[in-house]
Enzyme design. Structure first.
Site, PDB file in Angstrom:
ATOM      1  N   ASP A   1     -13.722   6.692   6.385  1.00 51.70           N
ATOM      2  CA  ASP A   1     -15.316   6.770   6.636  1.00 51.70           C
ATOM      3  C   ASP A   1     -16.369   5.786   6.871  1.00 51.70           C
ATOM      4  OD1 ASP A   1     -15.252   6.095   4.184  1.00 51.70           O
ATOM      5  OD2 ASP A   1     -15.727   8.096   3.252  1.00 51.70           O
TER       6      ASP A   1
ATOM      7  N   GLU B   1      -1.679  -5.429  -8.324  1.00 49.65           N
ATOM      8  CA  GLU B   1      -1.393  -6.646  -8.449  1.00 49.65           C
ATOM      9  C   GLU B   1      -2.523  -7.615  -9.051  1.00 49.65           C
ATOM     10  OE1 GLU B   1       1.953  -7.677  -7.856  1.00 49.65           O
ATOM     11  OE2 GLU B   1       2.643  -5.870  -6.966  1.00 49.65           O
TER      12      GLU B   1
END
Length: 298
Positions: free
Chosen positions: A215, A276
């Protein structure tokens, strides 16, 4: 000739993907593909392998692992300007991005989805020069996926994230942030913030109701500093997906954010990107609209 290359992380999730490699090979060879496989042994080797690929080399790239493994391959692909469509086999712990694409945790079914050639262009995020597929976050729980014991995570799955996160609650204090968008500046105390490409992160599946991966917007969800007894009620709302109208939540939908930390303690500057370690704050985050081609089941 049609060619497919699979990158897989043998340490992801319950480490079972290798048991289904023959299914992958059989499905694609039967469909007339030349099959190539790369087994990742350490962080960064997928990046090195992608460096040697051009757009003419393969019809399809595929990756098996969790969001961190997908993050590595999309960073390498975007930086190499590869436009080859990517097939994802969700074999990590949470697999949030694959969840947005409605991909099953079944190798044969994922092969069939790819071979149906249902390709969709999706957004990815850019933060301080690198890319992410699902979430950039900071504050409470930020380092859970980085510090949790791998065996513990692989054994308990998503539950391991919740247990490890609860351990942090008594020790954590709120921190001051400045959030800047194109039309507003907000300063407040927060326990946690997330910038989401889809609607889930870390196994919480209803964080941003109505979010979409194509979007052109990200959803910012910030949990404001409140007494712990109020937070307990709030987390129940989060599990139910009923939190976005709560006064303890800051919810924004924008295509770019600048997030700065107003504290002095270094620990508050840490971020997490797709499970991470990410860059230290301040963060400059923007949407790369429909930057990646992926196979979906939508």
């Amino acid at each position: 000739m049609k060619r497919v290359k699979l990158f897989y992380n043998p340490a992801s999730g319950d480490k079972s993907f290798h048991l289904q490699l023959d299914t992958f090979i059989h499905k694609f060879q039967t469909a007339g593909y030349d099959v190539s496989i790369f087994r990742s042994s350490k962080r960064g080797d997928i990046t090195d392998a992608i460096e040697k690929i051009s757009n003419e080399d393969y019809s399809i790239l595929a990756v098996a692992g969790g969001d961190g493994t997908v993050n590595e391959i999309i960073n390498a692909m975007v930086k190499k300007d590869l436009t080859i469509p990517l097939g994802i086999f969700p074999f990590g712990t949470a697999n949030d991005f694959a969840g947005h694409l409605n991909l099953p945790r079944d190798v044969g079914a994922c092969c069939d989805i790819i071979l149906r050639n249902n390709i969709r262009k999706v957004d990815i995020g850019k933060v301080n020069g690198n890319y992410f597929i699902n979430v950039c976050s900071g504050g409470l729980f930020t380092n859970v996926s980085q510090t949790i014991d791998l065996h513990f995570k692989n054994t308990l799955g998503k539950l391991a994230y919740y247990i490890k996160g609860i351990e942090q609650l008594p020790k954590f204090k709120p921190f001051a942030l400045r959030i800047e968008t194109g039309d507003m500046v907000i300063e407040d105390l927060f326990y946690l913030f997330l910038v989401l490409n889809g609607n889930s992160a870390g196994g919480f599946e209803r964080l941003a109701k109505g979010a979409s991966v194509d979007d052109g917007f990200f959803d910012f969800v910030g949990i404001k500093a409140r007494p712990f007894h109020e937070l307990a009620i709030l987390f129940v709302k989060i599990l139910k997906g009923e939190h976005l109208d709560d006064p303890n939540i800051l919810f924004l939908r924008k295509n770019e954010f600048k997030i700065s930390c107003l504290e002095t303690e270094k620990r508050f500057f840490e971020s997490d990107v797709d499970g991470e370690k990410g860059p230290d704050l301040p963060l400059e985050i923007e949407v790369c609209h429909k930057k990646l081609q992926v196979f979906t089941n939508m």
